[in-house]
Design an enzyme around this catalytic site. Structure first.
Site, PDB file in Angstrom:
ATOM      1  N   ASP A 175       0.836  -1.193   0.000  1.00 31.59           N
ATOM      2  CA  ASP A 175       0.000   0.000   0.000  1.00 31.59           C
ATOM      3  C   ASP A 175       0.878   1.251   0.000  1.00 31.59           C
ATOM      4  O   ASP A 175       1.997   1.223   0.534  1.00 31.59           O
ATOM      5  CB  ASP A 175      -0.900   0.021   1.232  1.00 31.59           C
ATOM      6  CG  ASP A 175      -2.000  -1.029   1.175  1.00 31.59           C
ATOM      7  OD1 ASP A 175      -2.327  -1.481   0.064  1.00 31.59           O
ATOM      8  OD2 ASP A 175      -2.518  -1.399   2.252  1.00 31.59           O
ATOM      9  N   ASP A 226      -7.583   1.412   7.312  1.00 35.23           N
ATOM     10  CA  ASP A 226      -6.316   2.012   7.724  1.00 35.23           C
ATOM     11  C   ASP A 226      -6.557   3.475   8.079  1.00 35.23           C
ATOM     12  O   ASP A 226      -7.690   3.960   8.047  1.00 35.23           O
ATOM     13  CB  ASP A 226      -5.235   1.860   6.642  1.00 35.23           C
ATOM     14  CG  ASP A 226      -5.568   2.589   5.341  1.00 35.23           C
ATOM     15  OD1 ASP A 226      -6.479   3.437   5.327  1.00 35.23           O
ATOM     16  OD2 ASP A 226      -4.906   2.295   4.325  1.00 35.23           O
ATOM     17  N   ARG A 280      -4.585  -5.159   6.640  1.00 38.49           N
ATOM     18  CA  ARG A 280      -5.733  -4.321   7.024  1.00 38.49           C
ATOM     19  C   ARG A 280      -6.938  -5.175   7.410  1.00 38.49           C
ATOM     20  O   ARG A 280      -7.699  -4.825   8.315  1.00 38.49           O
ATOM     21  CB  ARG A 280      -6.104  -3.377   5.878  1.00 38.49           C
ATOM     22  CG  ARG A 280      -5.110  -2.233   5.677  1.00 38.49           C
ATOM     23  CD  ARG A 280      -5.534  -1.327   4.538  1.00 38.49           C
ATOM     24  NE  ARG A 280      -5.372  -1.964   3.241  1.00 38.49           N
ATOM     25  CZ  ARG A 280      -6.165  -1.749   2.182  1.00 38.49           C
ATOM     26  NH1 ARG A 280      -7.230  -0.957   2.308  1.00 38.49           N
ATOM     27  NH2 ARG A 280      -5.936  -2.330   1.033  1.00 38.49           N
ATOM     28  N   TYR A 295       5.362  -9.133   8.379  1.00 36.40           N
ATOM     29  CA  TYR A 295       4.950  -7.742   8.540  1.00 36.40           C
ATOM     30  C   TYR A 295       4.986  -7.345  10.008  1.00 36.40           C
ATOM     31  O   TYR A 295       4.676  -8.156  10.888  1.00 36.40           O
ATOM     32  CB  TYR A 295       3.514  -7.545   8.026  1.00 36.40           C
ATOM     33  CG  TYR A 295       3.322  -7.862   6.569  1.00 36.40           C
ATOM     34  CD1 TYR A 295       3.490  -6.876   5.600  1.00 36.40           C
ATOM     35  CD2 TYR A 295       2.975  -9.144   6.155  1.00 36.40           C
ATOM     36  CE1 TYR A 295       3.308  -7.165   4.252  1.00 36.40           C
ATOM     37  CE2 TYR A 295       2.792  -9.437   4.810  1.00 36.40           C
ATOM     38  CZ  TYR A 295       2.965  -8.448   3.867  1.00 36.40           C
ATOM     39  OH  TYR A 295       2.796  -8.740   2.545  1.00 36.40           O
TER      40      TYR A 295
END
Length: 302
Positions: free
Chosen positions: A47, A89, A181, A75
């Site tokens: 993103d 987000d 997300r 992550y």
């Protein structure tokens, strides 16, 4: 006859530590310019506001992108409790709030449900296609649509920090197609308090580490110089998860023409996917059958 692409025939991988605020495509374009490469692509979109490892494939290495896309990735991300947003987000609008703040033990217990083989619904603001249209375009138009859940393998999901009552830091290792997300959104729902992602960093992807990545400032400083070329990793790096089979010069010649080629004996089994090398250089990827590799991808390099 197709028009020849401008730029050098350079093959390999350049690992970038992507900054926030840029699309993955913009980073690829920067790398392609800096190396004067005639072909480039990336292995897994980040993103725009996410940071971390973005592995850029150059030339013939683009044929190995699927093997990095399919590899495990890690992550590190921070979620904000008490708020749901329409994008899942911090870039989106707050659409629900809660005063509930679960304690650490409750959060850690809830994480167990998100480990292993799970089903995950991608965010409405994502590049998933719905009847040929990108979901984020439909979402921007306030269209009514549903996104089907899809399977995801989550190797690990752990809580590593709790800076304050509103924020939780998590680390996740997962397979292909995972949306951080969605993890934040679904965890917030499971806890009864809502949640969204505030910061997101990809720590590693397959064989590539963010700590080994170049910043865009470094790439700019070394652009169009041999110094930047020296940071390009071999094409073969993208094949790290596949077994390597050595072939003879005769076998390599057949493979380069798209025909099955003889490879030296190894411990791979009939039907396994593998790659063949000659003098350490990748010749082809394919399926091993009875002493031969049947190629599915051939690398065209001098």
């Amino acid at each position: 006859m197709g028009r020849k692409r401008k730029g050098r025939d350079i093959s390999g991988w350049l690992v970038v530590d992507k900054p926030a605020g840029l699309t993955s495509t913009a980073v690829v374009n920067k790398v392609r310019w800096a190396l004067d490469a005639n072909k480039a692509g990336h292995a897994g979109t980040l993103d725009p506001e996410a940071t971390g490892v973005l592995a850029v494939a150059l030339g013939e290495a683009t044929k190995t992108v699927p093997y990095i896309t399919d590899a495990l990735k890690a992550y590190r991300f921070t979620i904000r409790l008490g708020q749901a947003t329409n994008t899942d987000d911090a870039e989106g609008e707050v659409i629900a709030t809660s005063d509930i703040r679960p304690d650490d033990a409750t959060i850690k217990e809830a994480l167990h449900a998100f480990v292993g083989d799970i089903m995950q619904v991608p965010p409405r603001f994502s590049a998933v296609k719905i009847d040929g249209e990108r979901a984020y375009k439909l979402a921007r138009d306030d269209a009514e649509f549903e996104i089907a859940a899809r399977p995801l393998w989550v190797e690990e999901l752990v809580m590593t920090d709790r800076p304050d009552a509103d924020h939780v830091v998590l680390e996740m290792t997962c397979g292909k197609g995972g949306y951080v997300r969605s993890i934040a959104r679904d965890l917030g729902e499971a806890l009864g308090c809502h949640a969204h992602v505030v910061t997101l960093r990809r720590v590693w992807s397959g064989p590539f580490e963010a700590t080994d990545g170049l910043t865009l400032d470094q790439i700019d400083a070394m652009a169009r110089t041999p110094e930047l070329d020296a940071h390009v990793l071999p094409l073969e790096t993208g094949l790290a998860d596949l077994p390597e089979l050595r072939c003879t010069p005769e076998g390599a010649a057949k493979l380069r023409n798209g025909n099955p080629g003889m490879v030296l004996a190894s411990d791979v089994e009939y039907g396994d996917e593998a790659w063949a090398s000659l003098d350490g250089h990748a010749v082809a990827v394919g399926i091993y059958k009875a002493g031969e590799l049947h190629p599915s991808r051939v690398f065209n390099r001098d």
